[in-house]
Design a protein around this motif. Structure first.
Motif, PDB file in Angstrom:
ATOM      1  N   ALA A  18       0.831  -1.209   0.000  1.00 48.46           N
ATOM      2  CA  ALA A  18       0.000   0.000   0.000  1.00 48.46           C
ATOM      3  C   ALA A  18       0.863   1.255   0.000  1.00 48.46           C
ATOM      4  N   ARG A  19       2.033   1.168  -0.627  1.00 47.37           N
ATOM      5  CA  ARG A  19       2.944   2.313  -0.663  1.00 47.37           C
ATOM      6  C   ARG A  19       2.364   3.491  -1.449  1.00 47.37           C
ATOM      7  N   CYS A  20       1.513   3.200  -2.428  1.00 47.22           N
ATOM      8  CA  CYS A  20       0.967   4.244  -3.301  1.00 47.22           C
ATOM      9  C   CYS A  20      -0.559   4.228  -3.213  1.00 47.22           C
ATOM     10  N   PRO A  21      -1.158   5.106  -2.425  1.00 48.58           N
ATOM     11  CA  PRO A  21      -2.617   5.080  -2.229  1.00 48.58           C
ATOM     12  C   PRO A  21      -3.420   5.137  -3.525  1.00 48.58           C
ATOM     13  N   ALA A  22      -2.984   5.949  -4.487  1.00 50.52           N
ATOM     14  CA  ALA A  22      -3.736   6.059  -5.740  1.00 50.52           C
ATOM     15  C   ALA A  22      -3.724   4.736  -6.504  1.00 50.52           C
ATOM     16  N   LEU A  23      -2.616   4.016  -6.449  1.00 49.05           N
ATOM     17  CA  LEU A  23      -2.529   2.740  -7.153  1.00 49.05           C
ATOM     18  C   LEU A  23      -3.320   1.654  -6.434  1.00 49.05           C
ATOM     19  N   SER A  26      -6.730   2.092  -7.807  1.00 49.34           N
ATOM     20  CA  SER A  26      -6.966   1.822  -9.232  1.00 49.34           C
ATOM     21  C   SER A  26      -6.721   0.373  -9.633  1.00 49.34           C
ATOM     22  N   ARG A  27      -5.907  -0.347  -8.890  1.00 45.16           N
ATOM     23  CA  ARG A  27      -5.547  -1.704  -9.301  1.00 45.16           C
ATOM     24  C   ARG A  27      -6.647  -2.704  -8.966  1.00 45.16           C
ATOM     25  N   THR A  28      -6.680  -3.792  -9.727  1.00 41.57           N
ATOM     26  CA  THR A  28      -7.489  -4.949  -9.357  1.00 41.57           C
ATOM     27  C   THR A  28      -6.655  -5.878  -8.493  1.00 41.57           C
ATOM     28  N   CYS A  29      -5.401  -6.071  -8.886  1.00 40.92           N
ATOM     29  CA  CYS A  29      -4.444  -6.800  -8.057  1.00 40.92           C
ATOM     30  C   CYS A  29      -3.048  -6.320  -8.421  1.00 40.92           C
ATOM     31  N   ILE A  30      -2.078  -6.687  -7.618  1.00 41.46           N
ATOM     32  CA  ILE A  30      -0.686  -6.323  -7.884  1.00 41.46           C
ATOM     33  C   ILE A  30      -0.121  -7.276  -8.926  1.00 41.46           C
ATOM     34  N   PRO A 100      -1.765   2.079 -13.165  1.00 40.42           N
ATOM     35  CA  PRO A 100      -1.967   3.504 -12.887  1.00 40.42           C
ATOM     36  C   PRO A 100      -3.097   4.058 -13.756  1.00 40.42           C
ATOM     37  N   GLU A 101      -4.266   4.126 -13.193  1.00 38.91           N
ATOM     38  CA  GLU A 101      -5.450   4.501 -13.972  1.00 38.91           C
ATOM     39  C   GLU A 101      -5.535   6.006 -14.184  1.00 38.91           C
ATOM     40  N   SER A 106      -7.910   4.589 -18.855  1.00 39.54           N
ATOM     41  CA  SER A 106      -6.740   3.954 -19.461  1.00 39.54           C
ATOM     42  C   SER A 106      -5.505   4.254 -18.616  1.00 39.54           C
ATOM     43  N   ASN A 107      -4.351   3.787 -19.086  1.00 36.97           N
ATOM     44  CA  ASN A 107      -3.111   4.038 -18.349  1.00 36.97           C
ATOM     45  C   ASN A 107      -2.751   5.518 -18.348  1.00 36.97           C
TER      46      ASN A 107
END
Length: 205
Positions: A18-23, A26-30, A100-101, A106-107
């Motif tokens: 969880a280092r990047c809150p925005a990611l 936006s992510r479904t999984c790592i 990164p949405e 899109s990216n």
């Protein structure tokens, strides 16, 4: 058709990172690195795309949890290295492990902070695998490798197929075009698809 990785090949370094809150939002999984941990070559992509959850197998890292498993880029880069005899000698990962949405779904470009946060994972992977060659695909992946030596990327296209040494990582780095944009730039760089493949082969260990 290239071989899709299986669960035994997934290298999970920080479950639930969880280092990047925005990611995280936006992510479904790592999308984790995958492949043999004694590989000769490590391929570093930029970041997973949104992916296609309805695809048969190649859904993309945002849904599979494996770097470079999208229908287009994933299959293309894996097919390339399998055709060069590196099917069991290549490890795949990303400079940024989460999708990164952007505003349109899109990216978007990963932020410098996001790239910096993920560098710790990439460094861990490279230390563990200890490859003979790191292949960066695209501008952001190349910039990430240069950042280990506090260098900036100026003019990515001038770097394509021009290897450099990372003193910080003690490894040779070969920048390539990102597979998503390969067809656009190959002719502008003066390569046919076959000549580009042959040029890559010349640099492989």
């Amino acid at each position: 058709m290239p071989t899709h990785p299986d669960e035994s090949e997934k290298n999970v370094l920080e479950p639930g990172c969880a280092r990047c809150p925005a990611l995280v939002e936006s992510r479904t999984c790592i999308s984790w690195g995958n492949g043999p941990t004694d590989a000769d070559v490590v391929v570093v992509g930029e970041a997973p795309g949104a992916g296609d959850p309805d695809a048969d197998i190649w859904k993309g890292g945002n849904h599979t949890g494996f770097a470079y498993t999208s229908k287009h880029s994933g299959r293309r880069i894996r097919s390339l290295f399998e055709s060069l005899g590196y099917a069991d000698r290549t490890y795949y990962t990303n400079a940024v492990n989460c999708f990164p949405e952007g505003e349109d779904g899109s990216n978007r470009e990963p932020t410098p902070e996001e790239r910096r946060n993920c560098r710790v994972h990439l460094e861990t992977e490279l230390e563990a695998v200890s490859p003979d060659l790191v292949v960066t695909t695209g501008r952001h992946a190349t910039a990430t490798l240069l950042a280990f030596d506090d260098e900036r990327l100026d003019g990515f296209l001038d770097r394509v197929l021009e290897p450099f040494d990372s003193e910080a990582l003690d490894v040779r780095v070969l920048p390539l075009l990102h597979p998503s944009y390969q067809e656009v730039w190959l002719s502008r760089l003066g390569y046919t698809a076959e000549a580009y493949r042959d040029a890559i082969a010349e640099h492989l260990p």
